[in-house]
Design an enzyme around this catalytic site. Structure first.
Site, PDB file in Angstrom:
ATOM      1  CB  SER A  20      -0.677  -0.489   0.938  1.00 31.18           C
ATOM      2  OG  SER A  20      -1.233   1.046   1.356  1.00 31.18           O
ATOM      3  CE1 TYR A  68      -4.514  -2.183   5.200  1.00 28.20           C
ATOM      4  CE2 TYR A  68      -3.039   0.024   4.282  1.00 28.20           C
ATOM      5  CZ  TYR A  68      -3.823  -1.470   4.344  1.00 28.20           C
ATOM      6  OH  TYR A  68      -4.057  -0.910   2.788  1.00 28.20           O
TER       7      TYR A  68
HETATM    8  N1  NAD Z   1      -8.410  -0.692  -1.428  1.00 30.30           N
HETATM    9  C1  NAD Z   1      -7.713  -0.068  -1.231  1.00 30.30           C
HETATM   10  O1  NAD Z   1      -7.273   1.025  -0.854  1.00 30.30           O
HETATM   11  C2  NAD Z   1      -5.776  -0.020  -1.157  1.00 30.30           C
HETATM   12  C3  NAD Z   1      -5.275   0.801  -1.343  1.00 30.30           C
HETATM   13  C4  NAD Z   1      -4.032   0.139  -1.200  1.00 30.30           C
HETATM   14  C5  NAD Z   1      -3.886  -0.734  -0.785  1.00 30.30           C
HETATM   15  N2  NAD Z   1      -4.834  -1.966  -0.281  1.00 30.30           N
HETATM   16  C6  NAD Z   1      -4.424  -3.926   0.223  1.00 30.30           C
HETATM   17  O2  NAD Z   1      -4.818  -3.606  -0.926  1.00 30.30           O
HETATM   18  C7  NAD Z   1      -5.388  -5.730  -0.738  1.00 30.30           C
HETATM   19  C8  NAD Z   1      -6.912  -5.737  -1.129  1.00 30.30           C
HETATM   20  O3  NAD Z   1      -8.104  -5.045  -0.349  1.00 30.30           O
HETATM   21  P1  NAD Z   1      -9.583  -4.603  -1.166  1.00 30.30           P
HETATM   22  O4  NAD Z   1      -9.331  -3.187  -0.591  1.00 30.30           O
HETATM   23  O5  NAD Z   1      -9.201  -5.804  -2.602  1.00 30.30           O
HETATM   24  O6  NAD Z   1     -10.346  -5.630  -0.122  1.00 30.30           O
HETATM   25  P2  NAD Z   1     -11.283  -5.910  -0.249  1.00 30.30           P
HETATM   26  O7  NAD Z   1     -11.852  -5.799   1.653  1.00 30.30           O
HETATM   27  O8  NAD Z   1     -12.175  -6.121  -0.728  1.00 30.30           O
HETATM   28  O9  NAD Z   1     -11.113  -8.042   0.040  1.00 30.30           O
HETATM   29  C9  NAD Z   1     -10.278  -8.163   0.352  1.00 30.30           C
HETATM   30  C10 NAD Z   1     -10.288  -9.486   0.551  1.00 30.30           C
HETATM   31  O10 NAD Z   1      -8.977 -10.118   1.756  1.00 30.30           O
HETATM   32  C11 NAD Z   1      -9.659 -11.696   1.992  1.00 30.30           C
HETATM   33  N3  NAD Z   1      -9.360 -11.925   2.694  1.00 30.30           N
HETATM   34  C12 NAD Z   1      -9.353 -11.139   3.982  1.00 30.30           C
HETATM   35  N4  NAD Z   1      -8.850 -11.353   5.442  1.00 30.30           N
HETATM   36  C13 NAD Z   1      -8.594 -12.583   5.198  1.00 30.30           C
HETATM   37  C14 NAD Z   1      -8.482 -13.945   5.413  1.00 30.30           C
HETATM   38  N5  NAD Z   1      -7.679 -13.839   7.208  1.00 30.30           N
HETATM   39  N6  NAD Z   1      -8.443 -14.629   4.965  1.00 30.30           N
HETATM   40  C15 NAD Z   1      -7.887 -15.412   3.896  1.00 30.30           C
HETATM   41  N7  NAD Z   1      -8.751 -13.848   2.907  1.00 30.30           N
HETATM   42  C16 NAD Z   1      -8.736 -12.925   3.768  1.00 30.30           C
HETATM   43  C17 NAD Z   1     -11.468 -11.034   2.010  1.00 30.30           C
HETATM   44  O11 NAD Z   1     -12.567 -11.833   2.749  1.00 30.30           O
HETATM   45  C18 NAD Z   1     -11.711 -10.115   0.847  1.00 30.30           C
HETATM   46  O12 NAD Z   1     -12.185 -11.039  -0.754  1.00 30.30           O
HETATM   47  C19 NAD Z   1      -4.793  -5.742   0.514  1.00 30.30           C
HETATM   48  O13 NAD Z   1      -4.570  -6.293   1.156  1.00 30.30           O
HETATM   49  C20 NAD Z   1      -5.449  -3.730   0.812  1.00 30.30           C
HETATM   50  O14 NAD Z   1      -4.435  -3.441   2.094  1.00 30.30           O
HETATM   51  C21 NAD Z   1      -5.987  -1.557  -0.717  1.00 30.30           C
END
Ligand code: NAD
Length: 253
Positions: A135, A148
């Site tokens: 991130s 985080y």
């Molecule tokens: N959305 C953003 O702005 C953003 C920005 C930077 C980084 N990220 C990173 O991107 C990644 C995906 O985020 P997103 O925004 O798509 O979130 P999201 O909530 O849409 O998806 C996250 C997925 O991870 C799964 N998950 C969570 N805990 C889990 C576990 N213990 N075992 C298996 N699966 C698990 C959830 O069920 C979900 O399907 C994350 O690592 C997040 O930190 C997101």
């Protein structure tokens, strides 16, 4: 691409992981969606003609199971995308200790374990791509996100260490560092941030999320999918140990 390659995408049931799974499937990969959310995960796998493995990645045995089922189903593994994660907003003084532990477990320990388990196969075949979804909060901090930010900074360190070891074996390891992406994780966060800061949800988006950005918009998940496909391509064979920012100019100043 000769033989069909296999990719594991953790957190592939939603948001960024879903977009990455769809992009890799479109590009010809056999995709294994690994997620704790069985309904949505199976739905994504069905939609892209991939496989679903239900796993809570905070559990070491279940991490192992993701790799074992991939090998049982496809006989090889070529790409690992460590993407599963979640957010928790809280000041340090009241940050729940068990949430801190779970964050490090899902977003730092699980990527380490999965890398460790796929490593012998990538090494033997002399080709592999590992992409860790960190991130922009792996590069810089913001308040109320200690767990985080610690996990995401650690994931960049893991990326660099693994890249150095993978070099001789044709394994590249990179981190992707997005600013705010339009996913359920961000939608949920807007309200939590509003409460923690005592401001309106609209002010969270305008004054907090987009304030440091040069380009004032949320990133679309498909933009991350395209970058992952690029990093898996031969054109990206020289890129390893990198932490690639998709940050709308956040860190330019
Ligand atoms: N959305 C953003 O702005 C953003 C920005 C930077 C980084 N990220 C990173 O991107 C990644 C995906 O985020 P997103 O925004 O798509 O979130 P999201 O909530 O849409 O998806 C996250 C997925 O991870 C799964 N998950 C969570 N805990 C889990 C576990 N213990 N075992 C298996 N699966 C698990 C959830 O069920 C979900 O399907 C994350 O690592 C997040 O930190 C997101």
């Amino acid at each position: 691409m000769g033989k069909q390659r296999t990719a594991i995408v953790t957190g592939g049931a939603s948001g960024i992981g879903r977009a990455v799974a769809e992009a890799l499937a479109l590009y010809g990969y056999a995709v294994v969606v690994a997620d704790v959310d069985a309904d949505q995960g199976q739905g994504v796998a069905n939609a892209i003609g991939g496989q679903f493995v239900c796993a809570d990645l905070s559990n070491r045995q279940q991490c192992r199971q993701v790799v074992d089922s991939t090998l049982a189903q496809f006989g090889s593994v070529d790409v690992l995308v460590n993407n599963a994660g979640f957010q928790h907003i809280s000041p340090i003084e009241s940050f729940p200790e068990e949430i801190w532990e779970r964050m490090l477990s899902v977003m730092l320990t699980a990527p380490f374990l999965l890398i460790r388990y796929v490593w012998p196969y990538l090494k033997t075949q002399g080709w592999g791509r590992i992409i860790n979804v960190s991130s922009i909060h792996g590069q810089v901090a913001s308040p109320f996100k200690a767990g985080y930010i610690s996990a995401k900074h650690g994931l960049i360190g893991l990326t660099r260490a693994a890249a150095l070891e993978g070099g001789p074996y044709g394994i590249t390891v990179n981190a992707i560092c997005p600013a705010y992406v339009r996913t359920p994780l961000v939608e949920n966060q807007i309200h939590a941030q509003a409460e923690a800061r005592g401001i309106s949800p609209e002010a969270v988006v305008e004054d907090v999320m987009l304030e440091p950005a040069a380009i004032k918009r949320l990133i679309e998940p498909q933009e991350i999918g395209s970058l992952v496909v690029y990093l898996c391509s031969d054109a990206a064979a020289s890129i390893t140990g990198a932490a690639l920012n998709l940050d709308l100019g956040w860190t330019a100043r």
